[in-house]
Write a protein that holds these residues in place. Sequence first.
Motif, PDB file in Angstrom:
ATOM      1  N   TYR A   4       0.840  -1.186   0.000  1.00 36.35           N
ATOM      2  CA  TYR A   4       0.000   0.000   0.000  1.00 36.35           C
ATOM      3  C   TYR A   4       0.877   1.239   0.000  1.00 36.35           C
ATOM      4  O   TYR A   4       1.990   1.252   0.516  1.00 36.35           O
ATOM      5  CB  TYR A   4      -0.913   0.013   1.226  1.00 36.35           C
ATOM      6  N   SER A   5       0.336   2.322  -0.547  1.00 36.33           N
ATOM      7  CA  SER A   5       1.123   3.548  -0.683  1.00 36.33           C
ATOM      8  C   SER A   5       1.575   4.094   0.653  1.00 36.33           C
ATOM      9  O   SER A   5       2.621   4.708   0.762  1.00 36.33           O
ATOM     10  CB  SER A   5       0.292   4.604  -1.418  1.00 36.33           C
ATOM     11  N   SER A   6       0.766   3.915   1.690  1.00 38.13           N
ATOM     12  CA  SER A   6       1.142   4.448   2.996  1.00 38.13           C
ATOM     13  C   SER A   6       2.414   3.821   3.522  1.00 38.13           C
ATOM     14  O   SER A   6       3.141   4.421   4.293  1.00 38.13           O
ATOM     15  CB  SER A   6       0.006   4.238   3.994  1.00 38.13           C
ATOM     16  N   ARG A   7       2.702   2.611   3.075  1.00 40.89           N
ATOM     17  CA  ARG A   7       3.924   1.959   3.528  1.00 40.89           C
ATOM     18  C   ARG A   7       5.101   2.297   2.626  1.00 40.89           C
ATOM     19  O   ARG A   7       6.241   2.263   3.048  1.00 40.89           O
ATOM     20  CB  ARG A   7       3.740   0.444   3.542  1.00 40.89           C
ATOM     21  N   ALA A  39     -10.456   0.424   3.513  1.00 40.68           N
ATOM     22  CA  ALA A  39      -9.946  -0.689   2.710  1.00 40.68           C
ATOM     23  C   ALA A  39     -10.847  -0.951   1.506  1.00 40.68           C
ATOM     24  O   ALA A  39     -10.365  -1.255   0.406  1.00 40.68           O
ATOM     25  CB  ALA A  39      -9.828  -1.946   3.572  1.00 40.68           C
ATOM     26  N   LEU A  40     -12.158  -0.834   1.698  1.00 40.46           N
ATOM     27  CA  LEU A  40     -13.094  -1.061   0.602  1.00 40.46           C
ATOM     28  C   LEU A  40     -12.971   0.032  -0.460  1.00 40.46           C
ATOM     29  O   LEU A  40     -13.004  -0.255  -1.663  1.00 40.46           O
ATOM     30  CB  LEU A  40     -14.528  -1.111   1.134  1.00 40.46           C
ATOM     31  N   VAL A  41     -12.845   1.287  -0.021  1.00 41.85           N
ATOM     32  CA  VAL A  41     -12.657   2.379  -0.972  1.00 41.85           C
ATOM     33  C   VAL A  41     -11.357   2.187  -1.737  1.00 41.85           C
ATOM     34  O   VAL A  41     -11.291   2.349  -2.966  1.00 41.85           O
ATOM     35  CB  VAL A  41     -12.672   3.743  -0.244  1.00 41.85           C
ATOM     36  N   SER A  44     -11.812  -0.469  -4.253  1.00 38.34           N
ATOM     37  CA  SER A  44     -12.665  -0.027  -5.359  1.00 38.34           C
ATOM     38  C   SER A  44     -11.905   0.888  -6.318  1.00 38.34           C
ATOM     39  O   SER A  44     -12.134   0.869  -7.529  1.00 38.34           O
ATOM     40  CB  SER A  44     -13.909   0.693  -4.821  1.00 38.34           C
ATOM     41  N   GLU A  45     -10.998   1.703  -5.786  1.00 39.02           N
ATOM     42  CA  GLU A  45     -10.195   2.578  -6.639  1.00 39.02           C
ATOM     43  C   GLU A  45      -9.215   1.764  -7.495  1.00 39.02           C
ATOM     44  O   GLU A  45      -9.003   2.065  -8.671  1.00 39.02           O
ATOM     45  CB  GLU A  45      -9.436   3.591  -5.785  1.00 39.02           C
ATOM     46  N   ILE A 161      -2.130   2.572  -4.552  1.00 37.89           N
ATOM     47  CA  ILE A 161      -3.240   3.523  -4.618  1.00 37.89           C
ATOM     48  C   ILE A 161      -3.205   4.387  -3.363  1.00 37.89           C
ATOM     49  O   ILE A 161      -2.985   3.888  -2.261  1.00 37.89           O
ATOM     50  CB  ILE A 161      -4.598   2.793  -4.685  1.00 37.89           C
ATOM     51  N   VAL A 162      -3.427   5.671  -3.521  1.00 43.87           N
ATOM     52  CA  VAL A 162      -3.519   6.585  -2.388  1.00 43.87           C
ATOM     53  C   VAL A 162      -4.933   7.140  -2.333  1.00 43.87           C
ATOM     54  O   VAL A 162      -5.472   7.591  -3.343  1.00 43.87           O
ATOM     55  CB  VAL A 162      -2.518   7.747  -2.520  1.00 43.87           C
ATOM     56  N   ILE A 163      -5.551   7.087  -1.157  1.00 46.55           N
ATOM     57  CA  ILE A 163      -6.863   7.689  -0.964  1.00 46.55           C
ATOM     58  C   ILE A 163      -6.785   8.667   0.201  1.00 46.55           C
ATOM     59  O   ILE A 163      -5.942   8.520   1.091  1.00 46.55           O
ATOM     60  CB  ILE A 163      -7.968   6.641  -0.691  1.00 46.55           C
ATOM     61  N   PRO A 164      -7.639   9.679   0.220  1.00 45.22           N
ATOM     62  CA  PRO A 164      -7.613  10.639   1.325  1.00 45.22           C
ATOM     63  C   PRO A 164      -8.241  10.056   2.577  1.00 45.22           C
ATOM     64  O   PRO A 164      -8.915   9.024   2.543  1.00 45.22           O
ATOM     65  CB  PRO A 164      -8.457  11.800   0.795  1.00 45.22           C
TER      66      PRO A 164
END
Length: 432
Positions: A4-7, A39-41, A44-45, A161-164
């Motif tokens: 994940y992008s956060s890591r 996690a679902l968002v 989905s992205e 993927i990065v989400i806000p």
Amino acid sequence: MVEYSSRSTGKHSSKLGLLSPEDKRSTGFEDKMSDMIAALVHASEKAAKIARACRLEESLFGLLIEEKKEGEKNKKFVTDFKTLADVLVQEVIKHDVGKQFPGIENNIFGEESNEFMNGLGEKIHVKVCETEQETAKLLSKVLDGNMKAAEVLARSAHQNIVIPDLNTGRIDIPQDRLGVWVDPIDSTFQYIKGVSDSKPNNNIYSCGLQCVTILIGVYDLHSGTPIMGVVNQPFAVQDPETQRWSGQYYWGISYGTTNVCSLGPHSKNGGVSSESNSMPAPQHLKKGSAADLEEERFSAVLSTGETVCVQTLLKEACGDNIHYAAGAGYKSLCVVLGFVDVYVFSEDTTFKWDCCSPHAILKSLGGGMADLKECLRRRQDGNREDCSELVYNVPVQDVKGADRWANKGGLVAYRSHKHLEAVLNLLSGISV
């Protein structure tokens, strides 16, 4: 292995809920369901990117279609298709959500079988492997050795993927109570057809890529009630210069006394995708109070396959405020966004995976999704107070295949109980 992008920045991001199990153990971080919606968002992205990647090159897209077997067909269509995009999206969602919430992958259910038959007669079970290279190798078998196409898809399946921050607050729900319904690409026919120049009528598209949605809904395994939902519209806006598409997503949580939604005042991002930050807020958000909304004329969206009787009754009540659109997920989204008051469908050709996610969002907004025929039956029995909402944990008895999870009584999706009452009053005389 998906990172994940956060890591990838070397930092922990508990806000997004994108920590690995190792990170959680080392920081004392405990799973909470506010992380589940993130996690679902996130899934989905990634799924939306796969859907767009598959449409980017027509030569690639032509390779991805395989006709469904008879037992898998939706009887509403003469020809129904299963695409590799459909299956890959579903498997990515299972993989990514299951990786973050170990064990829940056993309770993630979807429309598609992950089995493909290639040109050599080999059966291949599509899945997301540990590495991008392994996934590409597996997909190339489905694509009869087309490694270039397989690499494009594998890259999408393993991308970061990065989400806000979704600003949900803390919401604790026991994970062992949760089931997930996935419709990886709803309105597959519109996806395959690929019409990009459809024009909206009062914000509603009757057909085209805008009607395609990715649906991920969470429900209580014991009660069957919807809890969380994400509706992702991967083809929301097309850039007139580059012809590239950007998407938009919406989410909602309804559990106990907690109701939060990306369309509510608490949300800073307004449901807008990270790829589409310039998109305006839906027009319905600029309207006045709920009382003002109630005073507007009754409006509905229908399927062109709706019965003549129901169409006639609704046209008499709604006048020009009647619309037609493709895709159960998209029609439900039109209600979520307030473009129409209700989506009515009296037939039995929608399924649990079509409805769970928008139902959860509608619940968070004070609405819901009712079993049309059961509500009408109860009213005919003199019970006008008790309305039957759709549930997601009980299959239809003595039925095989996809029809086990059909909404046999049809449905009414609504944002206001007043509008649900109006529909039931209008249709109270029809045979159930």
